[in-house]
Enzyme design. Structure first.
Site, PDB file in Angstrom:
ATOM      1  N   TYR A 149       0.846  -1.196   0.000  1.00 38.99           N
ATOM      2  CA  TYR A 149       0.000   0.000   0.000  1.00 38.99           C
ATOM      3  C   TYR A 149       0.876   1.238   0.000  1.00 38.99           C
ATOM      4  CZ  TYR A 149      -3.556   3.381   1.561  1.00 38.99           C
ATOM      5  OH  TYR A 149      -4.409   4.462   1.666  1.00 38.99           O
ATOM      6  N   ASP A 244       9.203   2.661   0.430  1.00 37.72           N
ATOM      7  CA  ASP A 244       8.121   3.329   1.128  1.00 37.72           C
ATOM      8  C   ASP A 244       8.242   2.932   2.597  1.00 37.72           C
ATOM      9  OD1 ASP A 244       5.844   4.249   2.300  1.00 37.72           O
ATOM     10  OD2 ASP A 244       4.458   3.368   0.839  1.00 37.72           O
ATOM     11  N   LYS A 272       3.715   8.626   9.440  1.00 36.53           N
ATOM     12  CA  LYS A 272       3.419   7.980  10.721  1.00 36.53           C
ATOM     13  C   LYS A 272       4.376   8.413  11.846  1.00 36.53           C
ATOM     14  CE  LYS A 272       0.564   4.573   8.546  1.00 36.53           C
ATOM     15  NZ  LYS A 272       0.629   3.790   7.341  1.00 36.53           N
TER      16      LYS A 272
HETATM   17  C1  PLP Z   1       0.020   4.286   5.965  1.00 36.48           C
HETATM   18  C2  PLP Z   1       0.824   4.101   4.761  1.00 36.48           C
HETATM   19  C3  PLP Z   1       0.756   4.992   3.670  1.00 36.48           C
HETATM   20  C4  PLP Z   1      -0.242   6.116   3.611  1.00 36.48           C
HETATM   21  O1  PLP Z   1      -0.029   7.066   4.609  1.00 36.48           O
HETATM   22  P1  PLP Z   1      -1.258   8.022   5.058  1.00 36.48           P
HETATM   23  O2  PLP Z   1      -0.621   8.939   6.051  1.00 36.48           O
HETATM   24  O3  PLP Z   1      -2.310   7.136   5.608  1.00 36.48           O
HETATM   25  O4  PLP Z   1      -1.702   8.742   3.833  1.00 36.48           O
HETATM   26  C5  PLP Z   1       1.611   4.797   2.615  1.00 36.48           C
HETATM   27  N1  PLP Z   1       2.503   3.789   2.606  1.00 36.48           N
HETATM   28  C6  PLP Z   1       2.605   2.913   3.619  1.00 36.48           C
HETATM   29  C7  PLP Z   1       3.621   1.833   3.567  1.00 36.48           C
HETATM   30  C8  PLP Z   1       1.756   3.032   4.724  1.00 36.48           C
HETATM   31  O5  PLP Z   1       1.827   2.133   5.710  1.00 36.48           O
END
Ligand code: PLP
Length: 433
Positions: A149, A244, A272
């Site tokens: 994701y 990511d 995060k």
């Molecule tokens: C949570 C997440 C996102 C998206 O971040 P948001 O702050 O929810 O937009 C993108 N990549 C990874 C790996 C994530 O865990």
């Protein structure tokens, strides 16, 4: 054995009302508990490893706001730094010294990052990094992995099912085919599939983006050689490697998964933890690439609230707490004890399980395993997980409401919290066996 019954009347009232006000009653889909059944709990407050709902029930929390709460919720030092900062205003829309401080901390910590741009969410960071990959290489295609994701931007919402995978079919209505036509997908841990995509699309692929440890298809680790192989392949084809680390950054180690595995990508996205509970995302990497970003270079990307003083303050304080000696050793010990206990409890009840942890991130699937990619993850018994989730909730343990999400521990989780959690797991597994 009879399960305790929780009074959640107020939660139910609020959630019913919310459904008429907001789509599905929530501001982000997974919170609605659809995949585990039952009603979501409406939170009133959080502190340390705990959350309290609006009916006054207390839970040991293994979501931590989906990652940011790695020092524990509402850490007193983060709160008092924020209280001090708020007196100076909530948003400047102008350069502020705190941005330099957090930028320096990120550059010092994360091996790939020589320059950084702050944004407001992980989605924003991933969206911008894709534009940058394309701007720098002059190529439009990107490779992502099934089950990874990267936020909800159009280009990443590609259905990762076999067969349609490489056709780039959109995963959601409203995403034009033309937008995802340049998104190629491969199964995680499958280097051969990536090789093939490069061979089929000569000089057309800007790069490869992935979660260096997957947390959004359940918890899946890269097999030895996978990250190294991607590093070599991207180099060989003049493409960029992007980690990511929105979830893994400052969670797997202070330098993220890239420091843990010793593989350095060209670009990295973060979110995060880096915002300590306030909205922050960031992307960074090699100086020659980052200098493409406006106003240093021609690639446009901007944000009204980006780098705002409150978000920077929470991020700085959180990283200061994390970089104290022993933090990651403590996180690792807590998480290892937890996952070992969970596996033992399932086995005692005769329930198939496979699971693991790295630092402050863990996960398990209710199947024999091993699970190396999203397809294999689907073998997990999702219905049984739903029962487990409800049984744990009844016993005051708040797990991610999906069989395909990772779990998070924090510096605030004590041995006593882990013990209480494992007792709840033993009872719950016995109940659902
Ligand atoms: C949570 C997440 C996102 C998206 O971040 P948001 O702050 O929810 O937009 C993108 N990549 C990874 C790996 C994530 O865990």
């Amino acid at each position: 054995m009879t399960a305790p019954t929780l009074n959640t009347t107020r939660s139910q009232e609020l959630f019913s009302a919310a459904q008429a006000l907001m789509p599905g009653g929530v501001s982000s889909p997974v919170r609605a508990f659809r995949s585990v059944g039952g009603q979501p709990i409406v939170f009133d407050r959080v502190k340390g490893p705990y959350a309290w709902d609006v009916d006054g029930n207390k839970y040991i929390d293994y979501i931590g706001s989906w990652g940011p709460a790695i020092c524990g919720h509402a850490h007193p030092e983060v709160i008092s730094a924020l209280q001090e900062a708020i007196e100076k205003g909530t948003s400047f829309g102008a350069p502020c010294a705190l941005e330099n401080t957090l930028a320096e901390m990120v550059i010092d910590a994360v091996p790939s990052v020589e320059m950084v741009r702050f944004v407001n969410s992980g989605t924003e960071a991933c969206m911008a990094v894709l534009r940058l990959m394309r701007a720098f290489t002059g190529r439009d295609k990107v490779i992502k992995f099934e089950g990874c994701y990267h936020g909800h931007a159009d280009m990443f919402l590609v259905k990762a099912g076999s067969g349609v995978a490489t056709l780039g079919l959109p995963d959601s209505p409203g995403v034009p085919r033309s937008t995802t036509a340049n998104t190629l997908t491969a199964p995680y841990n499958d280097l051969e599939a990536v090789k093939q995509l490069f061979a089929e699309n000569p000089d057309a692929i800007s790069g490869v983006i992935l979660e260096p440890i997957v947390g959004n298809a359940g918890f899946i680790q890269p097999e030895p050689g996978f990250l190294e192989g991607l590093r070599e392949l991207t180099k060989e084809h003049g493409a960029l490697l992007v980690f990511d680390e929105v979830m893994t950054g400052f969670r797997i180690s202070y330098g993220g998964a890239q420091a843990h595995f010793g593989v350095t990508p060209d670009l990295t996205t973060m979110g995060k933890v880096i915002g300590g509970g306030l909205p922050v995302g960031a992307y960074g990497g090699r100086r020659d690439i980052m200098e493409m970003v406006a106003p240093a270079g021609p690639m446009y990307q901007a944000g009204t609230l980006s780098g705002n003083p409150l978000a920077m303050t929470a991020g700085i304080k959180t990283l200061e707490l994390l970089r104290q000696p022993g933090s990651y050793e403590k996180l690792t010990a807590t998480t290892e004890k937890l996952i070992a206990g969970i596996k033992e409890a399932a086995s005692t009840a005769g329930i198939p399980i496979t699971g693991a942890s790295v630092s402050a991130m863990f996960g398990f699937f209710l199947c024999e395993g091993p699970v190396r990619n999203f397809e294999e993850a689907k073998a997990t018994d999702a219905e049984r997980f739903g029962k487990l989730h409800r049984a744990m909730l009844q016993r005051g343990v708040y797990l991610a409401p999906s069989a395909f999400e990772a779990g998070f521990t924090s510096l605030a989780h004590s041995d006593g919290d882990v013990e209480a959690t494992l007792q709840a797991f033993r009872e719950s597994f016995a109940e659902i066996a």
